[in-house]
Design a protein around this motif. Structure first.
Motif, PDB file in Angstrom:
ATOM      1  N   VAL A 252       0.835  -1.197   0.000  1.00 47.10           N
ATOM      2  CA  VAL A 252       0.000   0.000   0.000  1.00 47.10           C
ATOM      3  C   VAL A 252       0.872   1.250   0.000  1.00 47.10           C
ATOM      4  O   VAL A 252       0.615   2.198  -0.747  1.00 47.10           O
ATOM      5  CB  VAL A 252      -0.967  -0.015   1.206  1.00 47.10           C
ATOM      6  N   LEU A 253       1.907   1.248   0.823  1.00 49.12           N
ATOM      7  CA  LEU A 253       2.791   2.413   0.900  1.00 49.12           C
ATOM      8  C   LEU A 253       3.453   2.688  -0.445  1.00 49.12           C
ATOM      9  O   LEU A 253       3.502   3.835  -0.905  1.00 49.12           O
ATOM     10  CB  LEU A 253       3.846   2.216   1.983  1.00 49.12           C
ATOM     11  N   SER A 254       3.932   1.659  -1.108  1.00 49.80           N
ATOM     12  CA  SER A 254       4.574   1.854  -2.410  1.00 49.80           C
ATOM     13  C   SER A 254       3.589   2.416  -3.429  1.00 49.80           C
ATOM     14  O   SER A 254       3.937   3.303  -4.217  1.00 49.80           O
ATOM     15  CB  SER A 254       5.168   0.537  -2.903  1.00 49.80           C
ATOM     16  N   HIS A 255       2.361   1.923  -3.414  1.00 50.79           N
ATOM     17  CA  HIS A 255       1.319   2.435  -4.308  1.00 50.79           C
ATOM     18  C   HIS A 255       1.060   3.915  -4.021  1.00 50.79           C
ATOM     19  O   HIS A 255       1.015   4.736  -4.944  1.00 50.79           O
ATOM     20  CB  HIS A 255       0.039   1.616  -4.118  1.00 50.79           C
ATOM     21  N   GLU A 256       0.922   4.264  -2.767  1.00 50.09           N
ATOM     22  CA  GLU A 256       0.635   5.659  -2.400  1.00 50.09           C
ATOM     23  C   GLU A 256       1.831   6.570  -2.690  1.00 50.09           C
ATOM     24  O   GLU A 256       1.655   7.721  -3.082  1.00 50.09           O
ATOM     25  CB  GLU A 256       0.209   5.754  -0.936  1.00 50.09           C
ATOM     26  N   ILE A 257       3.036   6.063  -2.517  1.00 43.80           N
ATOM     27  CA  ILE A 257       4.231   6.847  -2.889  1.00 43.80           C
ATOM     28  C   ILE A 257       4.181   7.139  -4.388  1.00 43.80           C
ATOM     29  O   ILE A 257       4.536   8.237  -4.825  1.00 43.80           O
ATOM     30  CB  ILE A 257       5.529   6.113  -2.505  1.00 43.80           C
ATOM     31  N   GLY A 258       3.713   6.170  -5.175  1.00 47.46           N
ATOM     32  CA  GLY A 258       3.559   6.397  -6.614  1.00 47.46           C
ATOM     33  C   GLY A 258       2.650   7.581  -6.898  1.00 47.46           C
ATOM     34  O   GLY A 258       2.958   8.422  -7.745  1.00 47.46           O
ATOM     35  N   HIS A 259       1.533   7.671  -6.178  1.00 43.67           N
ATOM     36  CA  HIS A 259       0.648   8.833  -6.343  1.00 43.67           C
ATOM     37  C   HIS A 259       1.400  10.119  -6.019  1.00 43.67           C
ATOM     38  O   HIS A 259       1.286  11.122  -6.731  1.00 43.67           O
ATOM     39  CB  HIS A 259      -0.576   8.730  -5.427  1.00 43.67           C
ATOM     40  N   GLY A 260       2.166  10.091  -4.941  1.00 43.21           N
ATOM     41  CA  GLY A 260       2.906  11.290  -4.528  1.00 43.21           C
ATOM     42  C   GLY A 260       3.981  11.691  -5.517  1.00 43.21           C
ATOM     43  O   GLY A 260       4.106  12.868  -5.869  1.00 43.21           O
ATOM     44  N   VAL A 261       4.748  10.731  -5.991  1.00 45.68           N
ATOM     45  CA  VAL A 261       5.820  11.014  -6.946  1.00 45.68           C
ATOM     46  C   VAL A 261       5.247  11.601  -8.234  1.00 45.68           C
ATOM     47  O   VAL A 261       5.819  12.518  -8.822  1.00 45.68           O
ATOM     48  CB  VAL A 261       6.635   9.731  -7.236  1.00 45.68           C
ATOM     49  N   MET A 262       4.094  11.073  -8.649  1.00 48.54           N
ATOM     50  CA  MET A 262       3.478  11.533  -9.898  1.00 48.54           C
ATOM     51  C   MET A 262       2.522  12.707  -9.676  1.00 48.54           C
ATOM     52  O   MET A 262       1.886  13.173 -10.624  1.00 48.54           O
ATOM     53  CB  MET A 262       2.768  10.370 -10.583  1.00 48.54           C
ATOM     54  N   LEU A 263       2.441  13.175  -8.439  1.00 52.65           N
ATOM     55  CA  LEU A 263       1.617  14.338  -8.080  1.00 52.65           C
ATOM     56  C   LEU A 263       0.158  14.191  -8.517  1.00 52.65           C
ATOM     57  O   LEU A 263      -0.469  15.141  -8.978  1.00 52.65           O
ATOM     58  CB  LEU A 263       2.219  15.623  -8.649  1.00 52.65           C
TER      59      LEU A 263
END
Length: 102
Positions: free
Chosen positions: A32-43
């Motif tokens: 879940v954290l990796s998925h959410e980091i993806g949202h953050g990295v891609m803004l």
């Protein structure tokens, strides 16, 4: 800030914050954290299907080691077994395969 109700995690762009549900197993928190980091990295600022797919592909690329996967393919062709060995979900595994085909 919206509350987590059914979501396992959420990226809050206005606060530059990720929240992970305390109701999920510890072994699933990294997924879940990796998925959410993806949202953050891609803004990402919404949960459109396109953004969800992109976040899954980001997570998959960061959680699946290509060399480990190649070794697994050498002795196993069963998707369920490969997914279990990699410690990811079927959804993330398929996102990885799709991202490699693109």
């Amino acid at each position: 800030m919206r509350r987590l109700r059914t979501a396992r995690g959420r990226w809050f762009p206005d606060y530059n914050t990720i929240v992970i549900s305390d109701k999920i197993r510890v072994r699933d928190q990294r997924l879940v954290l990796s998925h959410e980091i993806g949202h953050g990295v891609m803004l990402h600022d919404d949960e459109s299907p396109k953004h969800e797919r992109q976040a899954d592909q980001f997570a998959a690329r960061n959680l699946i080691c290509p060399d480990e996967l190649a070794d697994l393919y050498g002795w196993c062709e069963d998707e369920r077994r490969i997914v279990a060995e990699l410690g990811v979900t079927t959804n993330l595994f398929r996102a990885y395969v799709l991202s490699q085909a693109a």
